[in-house]
Scaffold this motif. Structure first.
Motif, mmCIF file in Angstrom:
data_model
loop_
_atom_site.group_PDB
_atom_site.id
_atom_site.type_symbol
_atom_site.label_atom_id
_atom_site.label_comp_id
_atom_site.label_asym_id
_atom_site.label_seq_id
_atom_site.Cartn_x
_atom_site.Cartn_y
_atom_site.Cartn_z
ATOM 1 N N VAL A 91 0.863 -1.192 0.000
ATOM 2 C CA VAL A 91 0.000 0.000 0.000
ATOM 3 C C VAL A 91 0.899 1.240 0.000
ATOM 4 C CG1 VAL A 91 -1.846 1.253 1.196
ATOM 5 C CG2 VAL A 91 -1.721 -1.247 1.342
ATOM 6 N N PRO A 92 0.822 2.070 -1.045
ATOM 7 C CA PRO A 92 1.728 3.231 -1.096
ATOM 8 C C PRO A 92 1.271 4.349 -0.158
ATOM 9 C CG PRO A 92 0.259 3.259 -2.974
ATOM 10 C CD PRO A 92 -0.097 2.022 -2.190
ATOM 11 N N TYR A 93 2.173 5.294 0.108
ATOM 12 C CA TYR A 93 1.810 6.475 0.889
ATOM 13 C C TYR A 93 0.944 7.397 0.043
ATOM 14 C CZ TYR A 93 5.198 5.323 4.539
ATOM 15 O OH TYR A 93 5.880 4.717 5.569
ATOM 16 N N ALA A 94 -0.017 8.055 0.691
ATOM 17 C CA ALA A 94 -0.852 9.029 -0.006
ATOM 18 C C ALA A 94 -0.035 10.287 -0.276
ATOM 19 C CB ALA A 94 -2.081 9.372 0.829
ATOM 20 N N PHE A 95 0.798 10.664 0.692
ATOM 21 C CA PHE A 95 1.679 11.827 0.553
ATOM 22 C C PHE A 95 3.051 11.276 0.172
ATOM 23 C CE2 PHE A 95 4.131 15.530 1.693
ATOM 24 C CZ PHE A 95 3.247 16.589 1.643
ATOM 25 N N ASP A 96 3.689 11.872 -0.836
ATOM 26 C CA ASP A 96 4.998 11.370 -1.297
ATOM 27 C C ASP A 96 5.982 11.176 -0.154
ATOM 28 O OD1 ASP A 96 4.439 11.124 -3.890
ATOM 29 O OD2 ASP A 96 5.470 12.950 -4.568
ATOM 30 N N ASN A 97 6.769 10.095 -0.233
ATOM 31 C CA ASN A 97 7.814 9.855 0.757
ATOM 32 C C ASN A 97 8.855 10.973 0.669
ATOM 33 O OD1 ASN A 97 9.914 8.917 2.325
ATOM 34 N ND2 ASN A 97 9.917 6.857 1.456
ATOM 35 N N LYS A 98 8.962 11.744 1.737
ATOM 36 C CA LYS A 98 9.867 12.903 1.711
ATOM 37 C C LYS A 98 11.185 12.623 2.432
ATOM 38 C CE LYS A 98 7.258 15.894 -0.454
ATOM 39 N NZ LYS A 98 7.596 16.099 -1.869
#
Lengths: 247, 241
Positions: free
Chosen positions: B107-114
């Motif tokens: 499941v990917p992050y909704a907010f980009d991985n920063k």
């Protein structure tokens, strides 16, 4: 101040979740991020809605319970702090904040922002201990350990097992955690006899849990609330290579 | 009691081959394969550059090198084995670890991985893929001689005129552009890889590691600038037909 939140809501392990929008009011800059979440939950409960579930315990940065990815950064991305130590003064009125759980196959979401980190426990159980009885606290310096080695061990032992390293890693790798849990023993005399069995077992368990592989991006080091260095990963790799030679 | 607690490995007693296979298939072991093959390929690139730079010395020096390389079995098969063993292992391991890594976050992050990381380091798969296609094109051009302009006559001694092949190829701006473009991506790939291989192989030091990171940048971009200078020199008329 007033904030616009986007929070991951998931009723349980088996049902799908989604990001949900909330407006939270009356947030003071003196609050911690978790107190802001408490404020949100109070407002939700007053409206008869289900509060957001999140892990928390000591609220002083030592237990490793709190676990939120805030705007793409585990623990909010401030150097050496956990979510509970993150202050709302870093945000301003009207800010939009995305709050998500740790994302990894090995960390299934139990509810909302709560993930199951038992995979870490199983890695430690596979080798993150010494099997000799070490007795009570010994007299200071009864067992001489060079200061440099003691420091390296202590730096690794600072790991609180929060899982931010996995959450930050592009590959959801658990190398920083696993290597830290081996390093703090492998720098002490008590850790030597089982040194190579330890790294082999822990590496096998780490793979079995479904974590990704390390590509040396050092994202883990950047977000670790205890600022543990990727030095431990190189040590773990070196020990595993030596373990192959030693059989 | 103490016996029951003793740290024992489930696989104790397995054969050497079994234990090595298990290791090289593990997360850490596959990275050891990446690092070791990466080191071999890097050394190949360094040797390749040393030969290429002879183009600046002149036609005779460059052709003499090309002939010496082809006639010296140790040199030729040393270089070829670096490629024949290194490339497939490097690529297959990359594909396998990318699959493992993708599976590790379903499941990917909704907010980009920063979480901070160098772009060149995050895009190793992409730069590697481009370099692989470039490598095949490069073989087609210079080794198999099925693409690009080829000299019609052989040298008086019956060997291929490698120098003319190089100059004729790079006089075509499009071919030069492909070569220079590929060098930029190879540079990006090496600027992370040259540091990363030491970390995978377990070398770390408070002074050593920052030095290696800088070395990787200098070696990666430096080597590739030197490679790219050759087509530029041909286009600018510094290396003459």
């Amino acid at each position: 101040m007033k904030l616009k939140l986007h929070v991951w809501r998931q009723p349980n392990k088996d049902q799908a979740g989604a990001m949900k929008d909330y407006a939270v009011e009356g947030v003071s800059e003196h609050m911690s991020f978790l107190e802001m979440m408490d404020t949100l939950n109070e407002q939700l409960m007053n409206k008869g809605e289900e509060p957001v579930a999140f892990d928390h315990d000591c609220r002083e940065g030592i237990c490793g319970s709190c676990s939120m990815v805030i705007n793409g950064l585990p623990h909010g991305g401030h150097k050496g702090v956990t979510v509970c130590q993150l202050h709302m003064r870093h945000f301003k009125d009207g800010d939009e904040i995305f709050i998500e759980p740790w994302r990894a196959k090995a960390f299934p979401v139990l509810k909302d922002l709560v993930v199951d980190r038992a995979a870490f426990d199983r890695i430690v159980a596979s080798g993150g201990y010494v099997s000799v009885a070490t007795g009570g606290a010994p007299d200071a310096n009864a067992l001489p350990i060079p200061k440099k080695e003691a420091d390296l061990s202590m730096d690794a032992a600072a790991c609180i097992g929060c899982g931010a390293c996995v959450a930050a890693c592009k590959n959801a790798s658990a190398m920083l955690f696993t290597a830290a849990k081996a390093s703090h023993l492998n720098h002490l005399p008590q850790g030597q006899p089982e040194r190579f069995e330890r790294v082999k077992n822990m590496s096998m368990q780490m793979d079995a849990e479904g974590f990704g592989t390390c590509t040396n991006l050092s994202q883990c080091e950047a977000v670790c609330p205890k600022e543990i260095s990727v030095r431990v990963i190189a040590e773990f790799n070196a020990d595993l290579i030596k373990a192959q030679v030693k059989g | 009691m103490a016996d029951a607690m003793e740290l024992k490995r489930d696989t104790a007693g397995e054969s050497l081959l079994g234990s090595l296979t298990r290791f090289f298939m593990s997360a850490v072991g596959s990275k050891v394969v990446m690092a070791a093959t990466g080191l071999g390929l890097f050394l190949f690139v360094v040797g390749h550059l040393a030969g290429n730079l002879l183009a600046y010395v002149g036609r005779d020096a460059f052709n003499a090198y090309a002939i010496a390389l082809k006639s010296n079995a140790i040199l030729l098969w040393g270089a070829r084995s670096a490629l024949l063993i290194g490339f497939p292992l490097h690529i297959l391991t990359a594909i396998r670890t990318v699959q493992l890594n993708r599976a590790a976050r379903p499941v990917p992050y909704a907010f980009d991985n920063k979480s901070p990381a160098r772009t060149a380091a995050k895009t190793m798969m992409l730069s590697g893929l481009v370099v692989m296609f470039y490598f095949l094109y490069h073989l087609a051009h210079f080794t198999w001689r099925i693409t690009g302009p080829q000299p019609v006559t052989l040298l008086p001694d019956g060997n291929f005129d490698a120098y003319s092949m190089l100059v004729m190829g790079f006089q075509q701006p499009l071919i030069s552009l492909i070569y220079i473009g590929a060098q930029v991506l190879l540079a990006a790939h090496l600027s992370h890889g040259v540091y990363s291989m030491f970390q995978h192989l377990g070398f770390w030091g408070t002074k050593w590691t920052p030095f290696l990171k800088k070395t990787a940048l200098v070696a990666g971009y430096g080597l590739c600038a030197a490679f790219a200078s050759i087509p530029l020199a041909v286009l600018l008329g510094i290396i003459k037909p």
